[in-house]
Scaffold this motif. Structure first.
Motif, PDB file in Angstrom:
ATOM      1  N   THR A  73      44.026  50.753  34.371  1.00  0.00           N
ATOM      2  CA  THR A  73      44.549  50.550  33.109  1.00  0.00           C
ATOM      3  C   THR A  73      43.984  49.992  32.001  1.00  0.00           C
ATOM      4  O   THR A  73      44.355  50.401  30.624  1.00  0.00           O
ATOM      5  N   LYS A  74      42.801  49.635  32.078  1.00  0.00           N
ATOM      6  CA  LYS A  74      41.769  49.006  31.161  1.00  0.00           C
ATOM      7  C   LYS A  74      42.562  47.783  30.428  1.00  0.00           C
ATOM      8  O   LYS A  74      42.094  47.354  29.400  1.00  0.00           O
ATOM      9  N   ALA A  75      43.440  47.378  30.974  1.00  0.00           N
ATOM     10  CA  ALA A  75      44.332  46.054  30.782  1.00  0.00           C
ATOM     11  C   ALA A  75      43.273  44.808  30.757  1.00  0.00           C
ATOM     12  O   ALA A  75      42.569  44.808  32.161  1.00  0.00           O
ATOM     13  N   GLU A  76      43.069  43.821  30.075  1.00  0.00           N
ATOM     14  CA  GLU A  76      42.401  42.867  30.174  1.00  0.00           C
ATOM     15  C   GLU A  76      43.270  41.828  30.478  1.00  0.00           C
ATOM     16  O   GLU A  76      44.455  41.468  29.966  1.00  0.00           O
ATOM     17  N   ILE A  77      42.878  41.164  31.775  1.00  0.00           N
ATOM     18  CA  ILE A  77      43.803  40.441  32.551  1.00  0.00           C
ATOM     19  C   ILE A  77      43.502  38.849  32.658  1.00  0.00           C
ATOM     20  O   ILE A  77      44.288  38.146  33.172  1.00  0.00           O
ATOM     21  N   GLY A  78      42.530  38.538  32.254  1.00  0.00           N
ATOM     22  CA  GLY A  78      41.987  37.197  32.597  1.00  0.00           C
ATOM     23  C   GLY A  78      40.350  36.919  32.350  1.00  0.00           C
ATOM     24  O   GLY A  78      39.886  37.900  31.611  1.00  0.00           O
ATOM     25  N   THR A  79      39.828  36.014  32.829  1.00  0.00           N
ATOM     26  CA  THR A  79      38.421  35.378  32.801  1.00  0.00           C
ATOM     27  C   THR A  79      37.798  35.248  34.175  1.00  0.00           C
ATOM     28  O   THR A  79      38.559  34.778  35.185  1.00  0.00           O
ATOM     29  N   GLY A  94      34.679  30.146  38.871  1.00  0.00           N
ATOM     30  CA  GLY A  94      35.944  30.118  38.132  1.00  0.00           C
ATOM     31  C   GLY A  94      36.466  31.355  38.047  1.00  0.00           C
ATOM     32  O   GLY A  94      35.779  32.305  37.473  1.00  0.00           O
ATOM     33  N   TYR A  95      37.825  31.363  37.688  1.00  0.00           N
ATOM     34  CA  TYR A  95      38.535  32.434  37.379  1.00  0.00           C
ATOM     35  C   TYR A  95      40.089  31.840  37.113  1.00  0.00           C
ATOM     36  O   TYR A  95      40.495  30.808  37.250  1.00  0.00           O
ATOM     37  N   GLY A  96      40.443  32.863  35.957  1.00  0.00           N
ATOM     38  CA  GLY A  96      41.761  32.425  35.601  1.00  0.00           C
ATOM     39  C   GLY A  96      42.654  33.660  35.214  1.00  0.00           C
ATOM     40  O   GLY A  96      42.157  34.649  34.332  1.00  0.00           O
ATOM     41  N   ILE A  97      43.820  33.927  35.689  1.00  0.00           N
ATOM     42  CA  ILE A  97      44.298  35.632  35.500  1.00  0.00           C
ATOM     43  C   ILE A  97      45.782  34.974  34.589  1.00  0.00           C
ATOM     44  O   ILE A  97      46.483  34.176  35.092  1.00  0.00           O
ATOM     45  N   LEU A  98      46.054  35.981  33.663  1.00  0.00           N
ATOM     46  CA  LEU A  98      47.548  35.768  33.135  1.00  0.00           C
ATOM     47  C   LEU A  98      48.520  36.032  33.939  1.00  0.00           C
ATOM     48  O   LEU A  98      48.395  36.730  34.977  1.00  0.00           O
ATOM     49  N   GLU A  99      49.447  35.263  33.740  1.00  0.00           N
ATOM     50  CA  GLU A  99      50.467  34.940  34.417  1.00  0.00           C
ATOM     51  C   GLU A  99      51.211  36.346  34.866  1.00  0.00           C
ATOM     52  O   GLU A  99      51.716  36.449  36.041  1.00  0.00           O
TER      53      GLU A  99
END
Length: 170
Positions: A73-79, A94-99
């Motif tokens: 989808t090319k959506a940017e979803i986190g770091t 480390g990682y963090g994903i949008l809710e």
């Protein structure tokens, strides 16, 4: 054993233009509860955080934070990132994903990408990860990838000990 394939993702180095995404991530309730308040109160603060804290890590520590992107989808979803963190004798991921993207396999795929980067690019044979006891989702991600909980560690950035995980790759 039938292993479910990982979510297809790409990563790219974070840039100051990613400040809106970082702002959304770092001001979310889960981030604040699980990782902590980093003083980000605006998109401008997030941009400055990238410039002051994230970009210098490449030159000081050899690593940079990445944006996680859904390959389809090319959506940017986190770091996601690698760190030389004070209090840990080695590199941790480390990682963090949008809710809105949680529970869909992105954290596992991002963590796996960081493990591959540590092994294939930096030639490491051991990687660490940290999380809070309450962050059961992150614990499951790490255990799914073969990390073993080896104890607790006190870090200068945390107000209580956090779980320390280790992954040894021989």
């Amino acid at each position: 054993m039938n292993k479910k394939p990982l979510k297809p993702i790409n990563i790219r180095p974070i840039t100051p233009e990613d400040a809106p995404l970082l702002f959304d991530l770092m001001t979310s309730e889960k981030w604040l509860a699980q990782i902590g308040d980093r003083g980000i109160k605006s998109v401008a603060d997030a941009r400055q955080y990238i410039l002051d804290k994230m970009h210098p890590d490449l030159h000081r520590k050899g690593f940079v934070n990445h944006i996680v992107i859904d390959s389809e989808t090319k959506a940017e979803i986190g770091t996601c990132s690698l760190h030389h963190r004070d209090g840990i004798d080695g590199v941790d991921i480390g990682y963090g994903i949008l809710e809105q993207f949680e529970g869909k396999g992105y954290a596992t795929a991002a963590a796996q990408k960081m493990v591959e980067l540590a092994l294939n690019t930096y030639g490491l044979n051991k990687v660490y990860a940290i999380t809070n006891d309450e962050n059961l989702g992150s614990c499951k991600v790490l255990e799914k990838l073969g990390f073993i909980h080896i104890g607790y560690v006190e870090l200068p950035i945390a107000d209580h000990p956090v779980k320390l995980y280790e992954l040894c790759i021989a």
